[in-house]
Design a protein around this motif. Structure first.
Motif, PDB file in Angstrom:
ATOM      1  N   UNK A 138       0.449  -1.595  -0.152  1.00  0.00           N
ATOM      2  CA  UNK A 138      -0.064  -0.353   0.161  1.00  0.00           C
ATOM      3  C   UNK A 138       1.259   1.275  -0.157  1.00  0.00           C
ATOM      4  N   UNK A 139       2.178   1.278   0.557  1.00  0.00           N
ATOM      5  CA  UNK A 139       2.973   2.813   0.663  1.00  0.00           C
ATOM      6  C   UNK A 139       3.682   2.411  -0.190  1.00  0.00           C
ATOM      7  N   UNK A 140       4.008   1.887  -0.595  1.00  0.00           N
ATOM      8  CA  UNK A 140       4.675   1.766  -2.142  1.00  0.00           C
ATOM      9  C   UNK A 140       3.980   1.674  -3.043  1.00  0.00           C
ATOM     10  N   UNK A 141       2.193   1.172  -3.107  1.00  0.00           N
ATOM     11  CA  UNK A 141       1.868   2.093  -4.404  1.00  0.00           C
ATOM     12  C   UNK A 141       1.297   3.471  -4.292  1.00  0.00           C
ATOM     13  N   UNK A 142       0.922   3.163  -3.263  1.00  0.00           N
ATOM     14  CA  UNK A 142       0.660   5.458  -2.800  1.00  0.00           C
ATOM     15  C   UNK A 142       2.039   5.963  -3.513  1.00  0.00           C
ATOM     16  N   UNK A 143       3.224   6.180  -3.521  1.00  0.00           N
ATOM     17  CA  UNK A 143       4.499   6.295  -4.120  1.00  0.00           C
ATOM     18  C   UNK A 143       4.532   6.020  -5.431  1.00  0.00           C
ATOM     19  N   UNK A 188       2.435   8.604  -7.031  1.00  0.00           N
ATOM     20  CA  UNK A 188       3.411   9.944  -7.816  1.00  0.00           C
ATOM     21  C   UNK A 188       4.154   9.947  -8.568  1.00  0.00           C
ATOM     22  N   UNK A 189       5.201   8.985  -9.144  1.00  0.00           N
ATOM     23  CA  UNK A 189       6.355   8.426  -9.955  1.00  0.00           C
ATOM     24  C   UNK A 189       5.286   8.501 -10.970  1.00  0.00           C
ATOM     25  N   UNK A 190       4.151   8.402 -11.173  1.00  0.00           N
ATOM     26  CA  UNK A 190       3.789   7.789 -12.124  1.00  0.00           C
ATOM     27  C   UNK A 190       3.149   9.578 -13.313  1.00  0.00           C
ATOM     28  N   UNK A 247      12.258   8.555 -17.574  1.00  0.00           N
ATOM     29  CA  UNK A 247      12.659   7.377 -17.529  1.00  0.00           C
ATOM     30  C   UNK A 247      12.339   7.409 -16.071  1.00  0.00           C
ATOM     31  N   UNK A 248      11.925   7.860 -14.901  1.00  0.00           N
ATOM     32  CA  UNK A 248      11.187   8.167 -13.594  1.00  0.00           C
ATOM     33  C   UNK A 248       9.834   7.853 -13.655  1.00  0.00           C
ATOM     34  N   UNK A 249       8.589   8.235 -14.629  1.00  0.00           N
ATOM     35  CA  UNK A 249       7.481   7.454 -14.950  1.00  0.00           C
ATOM     36  C   UNK A 249       7.587   5.913 -15.569  1.00  0.00           C
ATOM     37  N   UNK A 250       8.560   5.762 -16.448  1.00  0.00           N
ATOM     38  CA  UNK A 250       8.388   4.347 -16.826  1.00  0.00           C
ATOM     39  C   UNK A 250       8.778   2.814 -16.271  1.00  0.00           C
ATOM     40  N   UNK A 251      10.297   3.554 -15.122  1.00  0.00           N
ATOM     41  CA  UNK A 251      10.373   2.662 -14.011  1.00  0.00           C
ATOM     42  C   UNK A 251       9.115   2.372 -12.542  1.00  0.00           C
ATOM     43  N   UNK A 252       8.433   3.433 -12.621  1.00  0.00           N
ATOM     44  CA  UNK A 252       7.489   3.273 -11.722  1.00  0.00           C
ATOM     45  C   UNK A 252       6.650   2.872 -12.000  1.00  0.00           C
ATOM     46  N   UNK A 266      -8.322   0.883 -11.415  1.00  0.00           N
ATOM     47  CA  UNK A 266      -9.040   2.201 -11.876  1.00  0.00           C
ATOM     48  C   UNK A 266      -7.729   3.390 -12.704  1.00  0.00           C
ATOM     49  N   UNK A 267      -7.107   3.694 -11.432  1.00  0.00           N
ATOM     50  CA  UNK A 267      -6.006   5.013 -11.814  1.00  0.00           C
ATOM     51  C   UNK A 267      -5.238   4.300 -12.631  1.00  0.00           C
TER      52      UNK A 267
END
Length: 108
Positions: free
Chosen positions: A18-23, A26-28, A34-39, A59-60
């Protein structure tokens, strides 16, 4: 690199998804490709580990993935998005809802 950690240590990651997904949410939205692709890749790995637990975020994630597939900025990011869409569909059971909820998927 986070996607590799998620794949290699699923028992360690599971309690924190849950914590990882919340982070990752934001990165998406990061303008850096590069950052958004890795996220995005990490979201796919998290779907494989968390499975149905990721359902509230699907859904998000599907919205981001579909936007990414139509984006012409980066071919590698689009390829990652297609893989992640497959991971989300396969591991969260969100196949029918994603198809019915998206005009983009029904057009062709």
């Amino acid at each position: 690199m986070l996607d590799t950690l998620i794949q290699m240590c699923p028992n360690v990651v599971q309690p924190y998804f849950v914590v990882i997904m919340n982070t990752l949410q934001k990165l998406l939205a990061c303008p850096n490709v590069t950052i958004s692709t890795n996220a995005l890749s990490a979201v796919g790995a998290l779907a494989r580990v968390a499975g149905g637990g990721l359902t509230p975020y699907v859904p998000f994630c599907v919205g981001v993935v579909l936007d990414t597939i139509t984006d012409q900025v980066s071919v590698s990011k689009r390829e990652t998005a297609v893989r992640v869409l497959g991971d989300l569909a396969q591991h969260t059971g969100f196949v029918a809802q994603a198809y019915n909820g998206s005009c983009l998927l029904r057009e062709k």
